[in-house]
Design a protein around this motif. Structure first.
Motif, PDB file in Angstrom:
ATOM      1  N   ALA A  69      26.994  44.859  13.317  1.00 31.35           N
ATOM      2  CA  ALA A  69      25.547  44.658  13.258  1.00 31.35           C
ATOM      3  C   ALA A  69      24.882  45.760  12.458  1.00 31.35           C
ATOM      4  CB  ALA A  69      24.955  44.610  14.667  1.00 31.35           C
ATOM      5  N   ALA A  71      20.906  47.456  12.014  1.00 34.47           N
ATOM      6  CA  ALA A  71      19.614  47.523  12.704  1.00 34.47           C
ATOM      7  C   ALA A  71      18.684  48.420  11.902  1.00 34.47           C
ATOM      8  CB  ALA A  71      19.771  48.066  14.116  1.00 34.47           C
ATOM      9  N   LEU A  95      17.330  43.531  14.486  1.00 31.46           N
ATOM     10  CA  LEU A  95      18.790  43.406  14.422  1.00 31.46           C
ATOM     11  C   LEU A  95      19.179  42.389  13.357  1.00 31.46           C
ATOM     12  CD1 LEU A  95      19.862  43.276  18.185  1.00 31.46           C
ATOM     13  CD2 LEU A  95      20.192  45.182  16.597  1.00 31.46           C
ATOM     14  N   ASP A  97      22.750  40.339  11.615  1.00 34.15           N
ATOM     15  CA  ASP A  97      24.172  40.033  11.693  1.00 34.15           C
ATOM     16  C   ASP A  97      24.938  40.888  10.694  1.00 34.15           C
ATOM     17  OD1 ASP A  97      26.591  38.284  10.513  1.00 34.15           O
ATOM     18  OD2 ASP A  97      26.271  37.785  12.633  1.00 34.15           O
ATOM     19  N   THR A 104      18.593  38.580  13.470  1.00 35.04           N
ATOM     20  CA  THR A 104      18.898  37.879  14.720  1.00 35.04           C
ATOM     21  C   THR A 104      17.883  38.156  15.822  1.00 35.04           C
ATOM     22  OG1 THR A 104      20.337  39.698  15.409  1.00 35.04           O
ATOM     23  CG2 THR A 104      21.367  37.835  14.237  1.00 35.04           C
ATOM     24  N   LEU A 315      20.021  50.610  17.898  1.00 36.31           N
ATOM     25  CA  LEU A 315      20.854  49.426  17.675  1.00 36.31           C
ATOM     26  C   LEU A 315      21.526  48.999  18.979  1.00 36.31           C
ATOM     27  CD1 LEU A 315      23.367  48.987  14.712  1.00 36.31           C
ATOM     28  CD2 LEU A 315      23.934  48.282  17.026  1.00 36.31           C
ATOM     29  N   GLU A 319      20.825  45.627  21.185  1.00 32.20           N
ATOM     30  CA  GLU A 319      21.887  44.658  21.485  1.00 32.20           C
ATOM     31  C   GLU A 319      22.003  44.406  22.985  1.00 32.20           C
ATOM     32  OE1 GLU A 319      25.226  44.732  18.023  1.00 32.20           O
ATOM     33  OE2 GLU A 319      25.362  46.328  19.506  1.00 32.20           O
ATOM     34  N   SER A 320      21.918  45.481  23.763  1.00 29.45           N
ATOM     35  CA  SER A 320      22.004  45.338  25.216  1.00 29.45           C
ATOM     36  C   SER A 320      20.831  44.517  25.747  1.00 29.45           C
ATOM     37  CB  SER A 320      22.035  46.714  25.876  1.00 29.45           C
ATOM     38  OG  SER A 320      22.150  46.615  27.276  1.00 29.45           O
ATOM     39  N   ALA A 323      21.294  40.786  24.759  1.00 30.22           N
ATOM     40  CA  ALA A 323      22.314  40.115  25.564  1.00 30.22           C
ATOM     41  C   ALA A 323      21.767  39.751  26.945  1.00 30.22           C
ATOM     42  CB  ALA A 323      23.545  41.006  25.696  1.00 30.22           C
TER      43      ALA A 323
END
Length: 336
Positions: A69, A71, A95, A97, A104, A315, A319-320, A323
């Motif tokens: 990823a 960011a 973010l 890809d 994303t 970043l 992501e966390s 998710a």
């Protein structure tokens, strides 16, 4: 393409301090292993502007076989915002890809910054503070003070928590707001200190989260074996610590490059001849987490973690948050 948008409230709902701390520990250890890449942040300070803008790009490869990823955090630092009832940090984390470059997710940077900064401090405290630390002092009463009190509550069994701010009412507001949340401290032991010195004297863990340009913490106030996390004043022209604290400490940082270029008290300690320079740095926090460098060496050692904030932290926090938000149906998907 569809992009998930997480508002300030969405990020706070999705990104718990505990989950963020796990993400910070993982990405910093990965950074020590060469799994990430980021340049030094770029800062634009227009003459006469009310604040300044920072650009923080970062990349992470495929940790554990996951997806790569990119960011980018774009953040405006506006010192006048607290007077407006706003966080001084305003911006976005985006973010992308890692294979296609397709965006994303877009997240509120204020919330990401608050949670991930405090989570990094929690990780550092868990690694570097003495196991028997029982008294916590926080200098500052803004957004980061609140985030740090939440993040640190469970790191040690704190029996006393002291908060100091130049405006006593601000510190009292923090205590009143968070008293019911701080599971690591009985309500009766949460207190507002009359001065920074009163807060720090005898404290096992000290956190500075201010926008001070001159030191708010003196080495003479610190007890042997204390751990200090310096978080605010992250420009070369500002500092929260006196240079004696820097010189007397076992110094840890999130990034040597950031410390060298951005930490005012470190640069001044070098200029004053109190430390030799980067030789004084024991390790980056990620190196300690990865097991390639030593942390605290004895119970009497003064440890100092200088946090500057890294793009890879944003970043990993983003992501966390994404998710968790995806799993719980939080946020809004938009078509770009």
């Amino acid at each position: 393409m569809r992009v998930l948008v997480l508002s300030h409230r969405d990020v706070l709902a999705a990104l718990s301090p505990e989950a963020c701390a796990e993400a910070m520990a993982a990405v910093l250890a990965g950074h020590a292993r060469g799994e990430t890449f980021m340049p030094l942040r770029s800062v634009m300070v227009p003459p006469g502007a009310a604040g300044f803008m920072g650009l923080m790009p970062g990349w992470r490869g495929r940790p554990g076989g996951g997806a790569a990823a990119f960011a980018l955090k774009v953040v405006c630092i506006m010192p006048g915002n607290p007077g407006r009832g706003l966080d001084a940090h305003q911006g976005l984390v985006t973010l992308f890809d890692g294979e296609s470059g397709v965006p994303t997710a877009i997240l509120d940077a204020s919330a990401v910054t608050a949670v991930r900064t405090a989570a990094v401090t929690a990780v550092a405290t868990g690694v570097l503070a003495r196991d028997d630390a029982r008294t916590l002092a926080v200098l500052g009463a803004g957004t980061q003070a609140r985030a740090h009190l939440r993040a640190l509550a469970g790191v040690r069994d704190f029996e006393q928590v002291r908060v100091y701010a130049p405006t006593r009412a601000h510190a009292q507001a923090v205590i009143q707001e968070l008293a019911g949340e701080l599971a690591g401290a009985p309500r009766g032991e949460l207190s507002v200190a009359a001065s920074a010195e009163e807060a720090v004297r005898g404290a096992d863990v000290v956190v500075t989260v201010t926008n001070a340009r001159e030191p708010v913490l003196r080495h003479a106030w610190l007890k042997p074996g204390a751990h200090v996390s310096a978080v605010g004043a992250s420009t070369p022209q500002a500092r929260e610590l006196d240079t004696d604290t820097v010189a007397a400490s076992a110094l840890f940082c999130d990034s040597r490059e950031s410390l060298r270029h951005e930490a005012g008290e470190f640069r001044l300690a070098v200029a004053e001849g109190k430390i030799a320079g980067e030789e004084h740095i024991r390790a980056e926090l990620g190196e300690v987490l990865a097991g390639t460098a030593a942390g605290r060496r004895d119970a009497a050692e003064l440890t100092l973690f200088r946090s500057l904030g890294l793009a890879i932290e944003d970043l990993a926090a983003a992501e966390s948050a994404v998710a968790a938000a995806t799993a719980r149906g939080i946020g809004t998907e938009v078509e770009l």
